[in-house]
Design a protein around this motif. Structure first.
Motif, mmCIF file in Angstrom:
data_model
loop_
_atom_site.group_PDB
_atom_site.id
_atom_site.type_symbol
_atom_site.label_atom_id
_atom_site.label_comp_id
_atom_site.label_asym_id
_atom_site.label_seq_id
_atom_site.Cartn_x
_atom_site.Cartn_y
_atom_site.Cartn_z
ATOM 1 N N ARG A 360 -15.332 -25.443 47.912
ATOM 2 C CA ARG A 360 -16.353 -24.439 47.622
ATOM 3 C C ARG A 360 -16.066 -23.128 48.353
ATOM 4 O O ARG A 360 -16.357 -22.047 47.833
ATOM 5 C CB ARG A 360 -17.732 -24.969 48.022
ATOM 6 C CG ARG A 360 -18.232 -26.109 47.164
ATOM 7 C CD ARG A 360 -19.635 -26.510 47.559
ATOM 8 N NE ARG A 360 -20.574 -25.425 47.305
ATOM 9 C CZ ARG A 360 -21.209 -25.239 46.152
ATOM 10 N NH1 ARG A 360 -21.004 -26.051 45.132
ATOM 11 N NH2 ARG A 360 -22.054 -24.229 46.015
ATOM 12 N N GLY A 361 -15.513 -23.210 49.555
ATOM 13 C CA GLY A 361 -15.200 -21.991 50.282
ATOM 14 C C GLY A 361 -13.981 -21.267 49.748
ATOM 15 O O GLY A 361 -13.932 -20.033 49.765
ATOM 16 N N VAL A 362 -13.000 -22.014 49.240
ATOM 17 C CA VAL A 362 -11.765 -21.401 48.757
ATOM 18 C C VAL A 362 -11.914 -20.914 47.326
ATOM 19 O O VAL A 362 -11.454 -19.822 46.970
ATOM 20 C CB VAL A 362 -10.596 -22.402 48.883
ATOM 21 C CG1 VAL A 362 -9.327 -21.841 48.236
ATOM 22 C CG2 VAL A 362 -10.338 -22.738 50.350
ATOM 23 N N THR A 363 -12.560 -21.720 46.480
ATOM 24 C CA THR A 363 -12.685 -21.371 45.053
ATOM 25 C C THR A 363 -14.099 -20.885 44.736
ATOM 26 O O THR A 363 -14.669 -21.254 43.705
ATOM 27 C CB THR A 363 -12.330 -22.592 44.177
ATOM 28 O OG1 THR A 363 -13.247 -23.660 44.456
ATOM 29 C CG2 THR A 363 -10.926 -23.075 44.465
ATOM 30 N N PHE A 364 -14.650 -20.061 45.617
ATOM 31 C CA PHE A 364 -16.009 -19.546 45.405
ATOM 32 C C PHE A 364 -16.126 -18.708 44.138
ATOM 33 O O PHE A 364 -17.212 -18.515 43.603
ATOM 34 C CB PHE A 364 -16.435 -18.702 46.614
ATOM 35 C CG PHE A 364 -15.510 -17.531 46.882
ATOM 36 C CD1 PHE A 364 -15.738 -16.303 46.302
ATOM 37 C CD2 PHE A 364 -14.407 -17.684 47.712
ATOM 38 C CE1 PHE A 364 -14.890 -15.227 46.549
ATOM 39 C CE2 PHE A 364 -13.553 -16.622 47.956
ATOM 40 C CZ PHE A 364 -13.788 -15.388 47.373
ATOM 41 N N TRP A 365 -15.008 -18.192 43.660
ATOM 42 C CA TRP A 365 -14.995 -17.330 42.481
ATOM 43 C C TRP A 365 -15.033 -18.116 41.174
ATOM 44 O O TRP A 365 -15.293 -17.552 40.115
ATOM 45 C CB TRP A 365 -13.720 -16.483 42.498
ATOM 46 C CG TRP A 365 -12.483 -17.311 42.757
ATOM 47 C CD1 TRP A 365 -11.905 -17.561 43.957
ATOM 48 C CD2 TRP A 365 -11.711 -18.015 41.785
ATOM 49 N NE1 TRP A 365 -10.814 -18.372 43.813
ATOM 50 C CE2 TRP A 365 -10.656 -18.666 42.483
ATOM 51 C CE3 TRP A 365 -11.792 -18.153 40.399
ATOM 52 C CZ2 TRP A 365 -9.713 -19.452 41.836
ATOM 53 C CZ3 TRP A 365 -10.846 -18.935 39.755
ATOM 54 C CH2 TRP A 365 -9.812 -19.577 40.475
#
Length: 374
Positions: A360-365
């Motif tokens: 969730r933090g890395v692929t927030f986009w």
């Protein structure tokens, strides 16, 4: 089954329990209703059924329902105490009513419209309510039906065994998870990622390594584990080698698919700006492949633990989850087996949750994380 039918059925079962006198057998051969517990569960279930007919549940009503369901579950479990009492139809009617009410509460929580932390709290309560309901039903059925401990011990006995054997369980956890699983997971996922980049770079490797990776993934675990023990010895490196083999191919396939997920327009734009292969890889293709890579990481978080535990069945020092399970089964020490299973399940769930949080933090986009649509 419609949502409105759940409290109706729950109320029917709760009311029916009052007309059946046989709640538990105290050993004299005659069934008798247990006064406080019997009345407490019946009243609580009646109140929950009444709340179920309120169309717009707010947080105060949901809190009241949660408290009443917990009270009912506690009364049911403690009413039968241990294994000396035999339950009657009234007990089973109230247990069915409790399950229907919990189901109804979970449905209401999923329908609750809230913002921010309230929505997250509602989702968490659904999972907690479902998990606790399973534990209560497990406890009630194993005690009420007097299931032999060799077949299935109740959760309370498993928890007691965990408390009594914390040093032993921690030593097994350290050997299996902290050494075998983590080291094999890092090596297997890392090598799968690097080989996927190499395959993407070279058509020759794509034609040669992908079929080989498919072949390796099809090898049976029970056949690989003894070979790894002969190659790397009885300690944790042989189990880590098994984990590497199990986690390599899922990472390889998902990364290869993810590297091809970027659109042709984006790749054309990178070529327009005279970007090199490595610039395109790190700035476009790897970010686009991130959801696929994390999907493989989540899959491997469970596969790694399974592989390490199974590998310990084929040779290990006198420590480890798989070793303890195999020896405890041979001694008919089933509650210790379930204690190891519980520790493994919690460790695997936490491991999966950590990977999901990092995702969730890395692929927030990504639309799947933002909750929107592409």
């Amino acid at each position: 089954m419609t949502l409105r039918l759940l409290p109706v059925l729950g109320a029917i079962f709760a009311v029916a329990s009052f007309f059946v006198a046989d709640f538990v057998n105290d050993g004299s051969g005659q069934y008798a209703a247990v006064g406080p517990a019997f009345l407490a569960t019946g009243i609580a279930l009646a109140v929950i059924a009444a709340l179920g007919f309120i169309r717009r549940w707010g947080w105060p009503l949901l809190v009241v329902a949660i408290v009443l369901i917990g009270w009912t579950a506690q009364s049911l479990v403690f009413a039968i105490g241990g294994y000396g009492l035999q339950v009657g139809p009234a007990f089973w009617l109230q247990l069915i009513a409790l399950w229907l009410m919990t189901w109804h509460l979970a449905e209401r929580l999923t329908e609750l419209r809230a913002a921010g932390w309230q929505e997250a709290a509602a989702k968490a309560l659904v999972a907690i309510a479902f998990g606790l309901a399973i534990l209560v039903i497990w406890e009630a059925v194993t005690r009420g039906a007097r299931v032999p401990l060799v077949i299935l011990p109740p959760p309370s006995l498993i928890w007691q065994r965990i408390i009594e054997n914390v040093p032993l369980l921690y030593a097994d956890f350290q050997q299996t998870f902290l050494k075998s699983v983590l080291s094999g997971y890092v090596l297997g996922c890392g090598s799968g990622l690097l080989v996927a980049i190499a395959i993407d770079r070279s058509p020759f490797l794509k034609s040669g390594l992908l079929p080989l990776g498919n072949f390796v993934s099809a090898l049976p675990l029970v056949g690989i584990a003894p070979i790894m023990v002969m190659w790397f010895g009885f300690d944790w490196p042989s189990k880590a080698a098994v984990v590497v083999i199990m986690t390599f191919f899922p990472m390889l396939v998902n990364t290869v698919a993810g590297l091809n997920a970027s659109g042709s327009m984006e790749r054309d734009m990178m070529r327009t700006y005279a970007s090199s292969y490595w610039q395109t890889l790190f700035k476009l293709r790897l970010p686009a492949a991130a959801p696929f890579i994390f999907n493989a990481l989540k899959i491997n978080s469970t596969l790694a633990l399974i592989g390490a535990i199974v590998a310990e069945f084929f040779g290990t020092p006198v420590v480890g989850m798989g070793f303890r399970i195999s020896t405890a089964v041979g001694r008919m020490n089933v509650d210790l087996v379930w204690a190891e299973i519980a520790v493994a399940a919690v460790a695997g769930s936490v491991f999966y949750g950590v990977v999901a949080l990092i995702e969730r933090g890395v692929t927030f986009w990504h639309p799947s994380v933002r909750g929107g649509s592409a």
